[in-house]
Design a protein around this motif. Structure first.
Motif, short mmCIF file in Angstrom:
data_model
loop_
_atom_site.label_atom_id
_atom_site.label_comp_id
_atom_site.label_asym_id
_atom_site.label_seq_id
_atom_site.Cartn_x
_atom_site.Cartn_y
_atom_site.Cartn_z
N ARG A 1 11.79 40.04 -3.50
CA ARG A 1 11.02 38.63 -3.57
C ARG A 1 12.12 37.41 -3.93
NH1 ARG A 1 6.64 39.03 -7.36
NH2 ARG A 1 5.82 37.17 -6.36
N GLY A 2 13.28 37.45 -3.50
CA GLY A 2 14.13 36.27 -3.80
C GLY A 2 15.08 36.64 -4.86
N MET A 3 14.92 37.79 -5.38
CA MET A 3 15.70 38.18 -6.78
C MET A 3 16.44 39.55 -6.46
SD MET A 3 12.54 37.35 -9.44
CE MET A 3 11.44 38.50 -8.46
N PHE A 4 17.57 39.59 -7.06
CA PHE A 4 18.42 40.89 -6.85
C PHE A 4 19.11 41.10 -8.37
CE2 PHE A 4 20.79 37.01 -5.54
CZ PHE A 4 21.65 36.64 -6.26
N ASN A 5 20.01 42.11 -8.37
CA ASN A 5 20.41 42.49 -9.79
C ASN A 5 22.03 42.49 -9.80
OD1 ASN A 5 21.52 45.28 -8.69
ND2 ASN A 5 19.36 45.88 -8.72
N ALA A 6 22.58 42.49 -11.02
CA ALA A 6 23.85 42.50 -11.20
C ALA A 6 24.49 43.58 -10.39
CB ALA A 6 24.21 42.68 -12.75
N LYS A 7 24.15 44.82 -10.14
CA LYS A 7 25.02 45.63 -9.39
C LYS A 7 25.16 45.36 -7.97
CE LYS A 7 24.79 50.64 -8.26
NZ LYS A 7 24.18 51.92 -8.22
N GLN A 8 24.00 44.60 -7.33
CA GLN A 8 24.22 44.05 -6.02
C GLN A 8 25.19 43.01 -6.02
OE1 GLN A 8 19.65 43.66 -5.72
NE2 GLN A 8 19.82 44.42 -3.72
N VAL A 9 25.26 42.10 -7.13
CA VAL A 9 26.01 41.12 -6.91
C VAL A 9 27.76 41.64 -6.96
CG1 VAL A 9 27.14 39.20 -8.15
CG2 VAL A 9 24.64 39.35 -8.14
N LEU A 10 27.71 42.74 -7.97
CA LEU A 10 29.18 43.30 -7.73
C LEU A 10 29.52 43.97 -6.44
CD1 LEU A 10 31.34 44.03 -9.96
CD2 LEU A 10 30.47 46.20 -10.26
N HIS A 11 28.61 44.45 -5.91
CA HIS A 11 28.63 45.15 -4.63
C HIS A 11 29.15 43.95 -3.58
CE1 HIS A 11 26.85 49.14 -5.60
NE2 HIS A 11 28.07 49.17 -6.25
N ALA A 12 28.51 42.76 -3.72
CA ALA A 12 28.68 41.51 -2.53
C ALA A 12 30.16 40.93 -2.91
CB ALA A 12 27.39 40.82 -2.74
N ILE A 13 30.75 41.20 -3.98
CA ILE A 13 32.03 40.37 -4.11
C ILE A 13 33.07 40.77 -2.95
CG2 ILE A 13 33.73 39.86 -5.67
CD1 ILE A 13 31.59 40.12 -7.91
N ASN A 14 33.77 40.12 -2.53
CA ASN A 14 34.89 40.52 -1.62
C ASN A 14 35.88 41.11 -2.17
OD1 ASN A 14 33.50 40.08 0.80
ND2 ASN A 14 33.97 38.13 1.01
N PRO A 15 36.74 42.03 -1.73
CA PRO A 15 38.12 42.33 -2.13
C PRO A 15 38.79 41.09 -2.14
CG PRO A 15 37.20 44.16 -0.45
CD PRO A 15 36.31 42.75 -0.38
N CYS B 1 29.79 37.55 -13.33
CA CYS B 1 30.52 36.26 -12.91
C CYS B 1 31.74 36.34 -13.75
CB CYS B 1 29.36 34.97 -13.03
SG CYS B 1 28.06 35.07 -11.69
N ASN B 2 31.40 36.33 -15.10
CA ASN B 2 32.59 36.13 -16.11
C ASN B 2 33.83 37.30 -15.71
OD1 ASN B 2 31.28 34.31 -17.50
ND2 ASN B 2 30.62 35.51 -19.05
N ALA B 3 33.46 38.31 -15.57
CA ALA B 3 34.46 39.42 -15.15
C ALA B 3 35.10 39.00 -14.05
CB ALA B 3 33.70 40.70 -15.16
N ASN B 4 34.69 38.43 -12.81
CA ASN B 4 35.32 38.27 -11.71
C ASN B 4 35.70 36.70 -11.27
OD1 ASN B 4 34.77 40.92 -10.09
ND2 ASN B 4 33.15 40.63 -11.27
N LYS B 5 35.45 35.96 -12.57
CA LYS B 5 35.79 34.58 -12.37
C LYS B 5 34.99 33.68 -11.34
CE LYS B 5 40.43 35.23 -14.34
NZ LYS B 5 41.93 35.02 -13.98
N LEU B 6 33.67 33.86 -11.26
CA LEU B 6 32.98 33.31 -10.40
C LEU B 6 31.91 32.40 -10.99
CD1 LEU B 6 31.39 36.38 -8.45
CD2 LEU B 6 33.58 35.26 -7.89
N GLY B 7 31.63 31.15 -10.26
CA GLY B 7 30.75 30.21 -10.83
C GLY B 7 29.43 30.91 -10.67
N PHE B 8 28.39 30.02 -11.51
CA PHE B 8 26.91 30.65 -11.37
C PHE B 8 26.08 29.22 -11.49
CE2 PHE B 8 24.09 33.68 -13.99
CZ PHE B 8 23.31 34.01 -12.64
N HIS B 9 25.34 29.22 -10.33
CA HIS B 9 24.53 28.25 -10.12
C HIS B 9 23.26 28.60 -10.11
CE1 HIS B 9 22.69 24.26 -8.77
NE2 HIS B 9 22.36 24.97 -7.69
N LEU B 10 22.35 27.59 -10.58
CA LEU B 10 20.83 27.92 -10.62
C LEU B 10 20.10 26.70 -9.64
CD1 LEU B 10 18.06 29.13 -11.36
CD2 LEU B 10 18.16 27.82 -13.48
#
Length: 343
Positions: free
Chosen positions: A108-122, A159-168
């Motif tokens: 429903r438009g929401m995801f979790n932190a694990k999914q974010v981690l897996h989506a980060i490119n090498p 985001c902190n661990a991977n130096k990513l910005g976080f927008h709402l």
């Protein structure tokens, strides 16, 4: 009298809001001399505990500015497949910022932190560099669903661990705050940038505000100019926002209650297949396969009720400031009376 439930953007300013607008002290905002715009920006920045805020003519422009502030061409933004920045901003992420979107298949438009981690490119040079995570609260295509704030905190850690910005994309954040008894400061502490809409839910005719700390926001006004978003005597519009902040937030719970009533009524109709859980002011539902949805919408229109199709067989109803108690009773009655035949 037509009852318009297509969106909460169809509202018109109340007389009291119009009075506040007409009494606004204005100046040339391009010179940063509009006192009312300055007051609105200062107030919203303080609400979220941020250093800067900037008034925009639309939420889309505020979101697009945020993406450009966070990214460089060729980079990638992580968002949900239902995200507004991907579905409803005319491909602006690629056109304006030259970035691609890595879509998460969330709930429903929401995801979790694990999914974010897996989506980060090498980090290998032949991958697009991941630079930003963007979420939407409440979720529009998710039926006004509210994020679990604890999950947001977990995504912040990624985001902190991977130096990513976080927008709402906070187009309907006011609804989430009221529904979950959360605070603006909570969100300000977690996100780098937040876009806040004043015309959805709060009844303003125009306007959104982007907030962030001074470093990330230093080029925001330049980008707004680049996008053609600078305004002159915008204080008349900002005054509507100030009035709404004082008078139209707490009442959002009324819209939520009406939406839940509509959801419960739809769930009791034999022609309705499913109704998404209703948390705030959006109701998304699907008709049975043998029901002609075009005929259903037309039948409602013949009874002076407007709703909207979201595609994929999904229909949407949105409650709002101009949707009165008498209108609500009428809508519930008409839904119960409907009898759409197969076609």
């Amino acid at each position: 009298m037509t009852i318009d439930l297509r969106s909460d953007t169809v509202t018109k300013p109340t007389q009291a809001m119009l009075d506040a607008m007409m009494q606004a002290q204005v100046g040339d905002d391009v010179f940063r001399e509009d006192d009312t715009v300055n007051r609105l920006e200062t107030r919203i920045a303080e609400m979220f505990g941020k250093e800067n805020a900037l008034f925009f003519p639309s939420g889309t422009m505020a979101n697009q500015t945020a993406i450009k502030l966070h990214t460089q061409p060729g980079e990638q933004v992580i968002c949900d497949k239902y995200a507004h920045i991907y579905n409803y901003e005319s491909g602006g992420a690629s056109f304006n910022s030259g970035v691609s979107c890595r879509l998460i298949d969330g709930d429903r438009g929401m995801f979790n932190a694990k999914q974010v981690l897996h989506a980060i490119n090498p980090n290998d040079y032949y991958y697009s560099r991941t630079s930003l995570v963007a979420i939407e609260n409440t979720t529009n295509k998710g039926g006004g669903a509210c994020w679990d704030f604890n999950e947001i905190l977990e995504i912040r850690k990624v985001c902190n661990a991977n130096k990513l910005g976080f927008h709402l994309d906070g187009a309907r954040l006011w609804h989430a705050l009221v529904a979950k008894s959360e605070t603006t400061r909570q969100y300000g502490e977690v996100f780098d940038t937040i876009s806040i809409c004043l015309s959805k839910g709060l009844g303003c005719p125009v306007g959104s505000v982007l907030v962030g700390d001074s470093k990330i926001m230093q080029d925001a006004i330049r980008i707004r100019k680049l996008f053609g978003g600078n305004m002159r005597q915008a204080g008349y519009l900002a005054a509507a926002g100030l009035y709404a902040l004082d008078n139209h937030i707490d009442r959002l719970s009324d819209d939520h209650k009406k939406a839940k009533d509509i959801g419960a009524t739809l769930s009791g109709l034999s022609m309705v297949k499913t109704v998404e859980p209703v948390e705030t002011n959006i109701v998304i539902f699907e008709m049975n396969d043998d029901i002609n949805t075009v005929a259903f919408i037309e039948k409602l229109y013949q009874n002076d009720i407007k709703i909207i199709s979201m595609g994929g067989g999904k229909l949407r109803i949105v409650t709002h400031l101009d949707y009165t108690n008498d209108m609500h009773k009428f809508v519930l009655q008409q839904l119960k009376k409907l009898n759409i035949t197969n076609s």
